[in-house]
Design a protein around this motif. Structure first.
Motif, PDB file in Angstrom:
ATOM      1  N   ARG A 264       0.865  -1.039  -0.233  1.00 19.04           N
ATOM      2  CA  ARG A 264      -0.096  -0.010  -0.065  1.00 19.04           C
ATOM      3  C   ARG A 264       0.958   1.359  -0.125  1.00 19.04           C
ATOM      4  NH1 ARG A 264      -4.304  -0.157   4.413  1.00 19.04           N
ATOM      5  NH2 ARG A 264      -4.934  -1.905   3.166  1.00 19.04           N
TER       6      ARG A 264
ATOM      7  N   GLU B 259      -6.781  -2.048  -0.935  1.00 15.66           N
ATOM      8  CA  GLU B 259      -5.343  -1.061  -1.454  1.00 15.66           C
ATOM      9  C   GLU B 259      -5.450   0.336  -0.798  1.00 15.66           C
ATOM     10  OE1 GLU B 259      -3.104  -2.124  -3.037  1.00 15.66           O
ATOM     11  OE2 GLU B 259      -4.000  -4.318  -3.340  1.00 15.66           O
ATOM     12  N   GLY B 260      -6.583   0.435   0.053  1.00 16.28           N
ATOM     13  CA  GLY B 260      -6.621   1.805   1.006  1.00 16.28           C
ATOM     14  C   GLY B 260      -7.460   2.861   0.127  1.00 16.28           C
TER      15      GLY B 260
ATOM     16  N   VAL C  77      -3.521   5.940   1.677  1.00 15.69           N
ATOM     17  CA  VAL C  77      -4.804   5.763   1.859  1.00 15.69           C
ATOM     18  C   VAL C  77      -5.431   7.170   1.248  1.00 15.69           C
ATOM     19  CG1 VAL C  77      -6.223   5.565   3.918  1.00 15.69           C
ATOM     20  CG2 VAL C  77      -4.159   4.205   3.939  1.00 15.69           C
TER      21      VAL C  77
END
Ligand SMILES: *Cc1c(COP(=O)(O)O)cnc(C)c1O
Length: 390
Positions: free
Chosen positions: A16, A323-324, A19
């Motif tokens: 990741r 994946e945020g 975010v």
């Protein structure tokens, strides 16, 4: 103690990069914190909290922003709708034509005013009320049309106003998502007799708590609304209408007065983000829903939400979250299929466009302060997910 990471979660976590929240209110409130704190301190120092000059000043400024003669502030967008319907004389025995693809409040307000919501399906693509279906829904009991400017895009107000005029119906707009959306000379909320707004924190103009307003050019309606939201008082302890307590707090009015002048810049920022999404999404198997009439001049859209339609929405949504990338669904269940409305007897299949889109819509992260890097990340992650699934 948190559970040990599985290999799968470890991989997702370490890969990741960033975010991306669906909405980020904190970044905005941090940017204007000094002014907000000053405005709040002024209210405290004045020591008056209900229907003060802050409230009156906000009402004048918001009316001016909308291009309306009057704005009457209330406690929520829901109350704005209920009181607008009531002041228009709509109640038991009356029908109000509206859409099933909106937030629940749109229809609930009609019911709480004592009237019956009559749904017509939305149009594919724009997801606005399908004007072609409105005429056949009109009965001798119909009193008003209640269009929703869904996601911030103006409904087809010219056609609706023409229809309303032809049949002697009122238009009350649910503009809760559309502060400042314009069509040439008019702004959301001012096409019909009464326009209703919400200042829920995530709305384009959001308070730090609940709030709402009704705009109108009609002085008599404005007067009665000012009274209805305050127990029907005109003079202290003299009640000429059966009103309620739905007053916007002076504190919220003070906060909204700090935010309102920034709406032009924030709306432009939303439009820039939407245009970037639209451009970057080209070629992917997704459809941008409720697009502005002209991308070159998207004045009719204030992008409360940026919504796409795609296959396997729920799986794609989970993959994005891993994946945020936080997303929203507006709305997963059309209003006629909500248990609270089973009594209307409109089962599955009643409004196919609204029902199909409820299963396929996905709202991407959008707020004025979102960065290009975040937008590009959202599109890259989405593209990877879609490529892996095809
Ligand atoms: C938010 C919203 C409402 C209700 O507003 P509240 O202030 O939450 O009561 C009504 N209609 C629509 C379309 C909305 O998005």
């Amino acid at each position: 103690m948190s559970p040990p990471l599985t290999d799968a979660t470890k991989t997702a976590a370490t890969n990741r990069r960033i975010v991306v929240p669906f909405v980020d209110l904190k970044t905005q409130s941090d940017l204007i914190a000094d002014e907000i704190e000053g405005a709040i301190a002024d209210v405290f120092r004045a020591g008056r909290f209900i229907l003060t000059e802050e409230v009156t000043a906000f009402e004048a400024e918001f009316a001016n922003y909308c291009g309306a003669k009057h704005a009457i502030s209330v406690n929520s967008g829901f109350d704005a709708l209920v009181l607008a319907l009531r002041v228009a004389g709509i109640g038991p025995g009356d029908e109000v034509i509206t859409v099933p693809n909106s937030f629940f409040a749109t229809a609930a307000a009609v019911s709480h005013a004592g009237a019956t919501p009559v749904f017509v399906d939305c149009e594919p693509g724009t997801l606005s009320i399908d004007v072609n279906h409105v005429e056949s829904a009109i009965t001798p009991r119909t009193r008003a049309i209640l269009p929703v400017h869904l996601f911030g895009r103006l409904a087809d107000m010219r056609s609706l106003c023409a229809l309303a005029e032809k049949h002697g119906l009122r238009i009350i707009e649910d503009a809760a998502q559309a502060h400042g959306a314009e069509d040439l000379e008019r702004s959301a909320g001012t096409f019909g007799e009464l326009g209703c707004f919400s200042f829920y924190p995530t709305k384009n103009l959001g308070a730090y708590g609940d709030g709402g307003a009704i705009v109108t050019d009609d002085g008599k309606l404005a007067d009665d609304l000012g009274s209805l939201r305050n127990y029907g008082e005109r003079e202290k302890y003299h009640h000429h209408l059966l009103g309620v307590n739905s007053r916007l707090d002076a504190l919220q009015a003070a906060i909204l007065r700090v935010k309102l002048p920034r709406m032009f810049a924030w709306t432009e920022a939303r439009r820039r983000v939407a245009a970037r999404y639209a451009e970057k999404l080209e070629g992917l198997p997704v459809t941008v829903m409720a697009p502005p009439r002209r991308w070159e001049d998207p004045c009719d859209h204030v992008f409360h939400l940026f919504v796409v339609e795609l296959d396997d929405r729920d799986e794609v949504r989970s993959a994005l979250a891993a994946e945020g990338v936080q997303t929203g669904v507006h709305y997963p269940v059309p209003i006629h299929l909500q248990p609270a409305y089973h009594f209307l007897g409109k089962g599955r299949g009643s409004f196919p466009v609204a029902e199909r889109s409820a299963d396929r819509l996905l709202s991407l992260p959008l707020f004025p302060e979102i960065t290009d890097e975040q937008v590009d990340y959202v599109v890259d992650v989405l593209a990877n997910i879609l490529a892996a699934r095809s």
